[in-house]
Design an enzyme around this catalytic site. Sequence first.
Site, PDB file in Angstrom:
ATOM      1  N   GLY A 299       0.829  -1.201   0.000  1.00  0.00           N
ATOM      2  CA  GLY A 299       0.000   0.000   0.000  1.00  0.00           C
ATOM      3  C   GLY A 299       0.860   1.246   0.000  1.00  0.00           C
TER       4      GLY A 299
ATOM      5  N   GLY B 265       2.221   5.406   4.704  1.00  0.00           N
ATOM      6  CA  GLY B 265       1.368   6.056   5.685  1.00  0.00           C
ATOM      7  C   GLY B 265      -0.020   5.486   5.820  1.00  0.00           C
TER       8      GLY B 265
ATOM      9  N   GLY C  51      -0.806   2.640   7.255  1.00  0.00           N
ATOM     10  CA  GLY C  51      -0.981   1.908   8.513  1.00  0.00           C
ATOM     11  C   GLY C  51      -0.548   0.461   8.474  1.00  0.00           C
TER      12      GLY C  51
ATOM     13  N   THR D  83       2.388  -0.918   9.333  1.00  0.00           N
ATOM     14  CA  THR D  83       3.103  -1.305  10.551  1.00  0.00           C
ATOM     15  C   THR D  83       2.152  -1.439  11.724  1.00  0.00           C
ATOM     16  OG1 THR D  83       5.046  -0.113   9.739  1.00  0.00           O
ATOM     17  CG2 THR D  83       5.000  -0.662  12.076  1.00  0.00           C
TER      18      THR D  83
ATOM     19  N   GLU E 124      -5.233  31.272 -13.441  1.00  0.00           N
ATOM     20  CA  GLU E 124      -6.002  30.557 -12.428  1.00  0.00           C
ATOM     21  C   GLU E 124      -7.497  30.626 -12.724  1.00  0.00           C
ATOM     22  OE1 GLU E 124      -4.497  28.656 -10.465  1.00  0.00           O
ATOM     23  OE2 GLU E 124      -2.541  29.445 -11.030  1.00  0.00           O
TER      24      GLU E 124
ATOM     25  N   HIS F 292      -8.282  27.717 -15.003  1.00  0.00           N
ATOM     26  CA  HIS F 292      -8.387  26.456 -14.264  1.00  0.00           C
ATOM     27  C   HIS F 292      -9.708  26.371 -13.503  1.00  0.00           C
ATOM     28  CE1 HIS F 292      -4.494  24.944 -15.232  1.00  0.00           C
ATOM     29  NE2 HIS F 292      -3.805  25.825 -14.529  1.00  0.00           N
TER      30      HIS F 292
END
Length: 635
Positions: free
Chosen positions: A225, A228, A230, A232, A448, A451
């Site tokens: 995965g 961060g 999870g 561990t 901007e 966008h």
Amino acid sequence: MSRSGIKHRARKLSRNRYWQSAAGIALTFLIAGATWLYSAEPTAAPDMNTAMAVQIQHNDKPWTEHDSRFSNFVDDLRAGKVSEAVTGNDHLYVTLKDGERYAIVDQLGLAARQTYDFVARYTTPRFQFSELKERPSAAFSAGYAIDMAMRLLIIGVVLSVAWPMLWGFVTSHLKRKKKSKITFDDVIGCGEAKQALLDIAAAQRHPERFSSLGARAPRGVLLTGLPGTGKTHLAKALAAECGVNFIAATGSDFSSMFYGVGIIKVRNLFRQARRKAPCIILIDEIDGIGKRASEPRMGETEQNRIVNQFLTEMDGFNGAEGVLVIGATNLAESLDPALRREGRFDRTIAVALPTLEDRKGLLSLYLSKLKKVGEMDIDRLAGTCMGLTPAAIASLVNQAAIFAAREHASSIEERHVIDAIETNRIGEQPSGITPFTEQERLCIAVHEAGHALTAARLKIGKVDKVTILPRGQALGVTLVIPTEDKRLHRKSELENRIVMLLAGRAAEKMYFNEVSSGASSDLQEATKIALSMVSGLGMGPNKDLATLSVMREAGIEVEPGKTLDQVNTLLREQEAVCDALLEEHRDVMDFIVDRLLMEETINGTEVYAALGMNVRSLHAHDAQGLEQAAAYTGS
């Protein structure tokens, strides 16, 4: 552990270090002493069979005060003038038939060797040749002894320190907590991975259920995965759920500057796990072990041996021994294929990103650990955190507390968390920058606005904020947040994304009849999406179904020109759609540009209001990874 138990353990560790140091010193003196005795010069008496040798033994000045070259000696040999020659004391001493004496410096022994070869050619030597072996003087013997004693002392002191350290390097990763206190209740989200690990926990707690049916408990589980997510924590929770011992290591623990130490570490790891069985071994970042090379270079030989040792150890025990190996990695493709096969790592569990409900639980958990927290709209914050990992959510909650402390606020408010989320997505607003000129402000505002208009019009997520103030490395930002978790993306959704990425450049071209360098990152992202559509998704203009990565793996040469032509064609098609969309809504563009020049930062609701759209009724058509969807830079 009681105080007496701690003291007993400390005394035991102290004794172990003492004996390790003593063993290192003893080994040093044993090896050095044997080397000294072996390499010492023999003390045989000098060969003084000739009067010349006897005289040299007592006084060699008559020869050494007349230095000469070896070429002169050769000339004297050819002329038959040499009466006697003696080698020794780094010199070749020569006496001629007319009584003349001289010496040739011969520290390397080359002159003596060539003289010996000359004498050996003739059955009857033309002159007398002997070798002087001088007994070392008392001063030399004493100096040699003192020098060796100092070397032994230094080596002994160094090894007395290095030996325990080396032994500690070998076994340090085995000294871990016996029990894990983290449970599955402490791990929020990861529902599918939890369920798979619960099955494994049942096999560890009740092995008789499996053995009665002839089933074999798994030997290894591979957690994959994004960083961060999870992995561990899941492994530690599994150890607590099973009620067994837990040993943690990392892939880099098995690398060492000493040849062969990595293999010793692997053996010790599994030996310790068998002693503590039932036991779970977690090897975090297991991709650090790497793959075996078919033709290893010098630095890869040790890596091959470490992988081979892992393969042997994982085949060397069975599930009945109660040892389970869990590997966690973000790069599963970097593992050796033999290590990933069934029978070693039997299960591969993908740890996904948290869902909306998971994000609510994570925010509630981490906010509850802070002090003086104000009212929070968890539902709104959880929606804004879409695409973030549990580690990222924990970090931004802590960042919110830092922002509150920076302002000397009495409590942590929702605006602090929102600021932390925006900082996580688009970077922190830099300070001390050079002010923009009016022309630059206008260019950034137009960029901007392009966008923002296309993102809102094409319903690509939710336009949350538009600013012409620098954030991170960007000179201006349009923040677009995904509104739903999606794993499949239609061709039209990917094309809309390309349109939005090209909109900043297209708006500049529409207003100024030229483009700026601010669209470089937008072009890069648009090219990545177009290339993926052409080479891997079968969505190119020619509708080719062949995947280029598979063809490269098969060794088939692929002409890059055809792929590049399709990518350019796809980008040109979406650029035309973008130009038409901006021309259609030119009045909305003018409004957004004016608002940005006036306020510098506007809310996304103003963009939707200008388009006559209701932001609450939006149905987003795209929720790709946050790295691609969150921020779109301007100039």
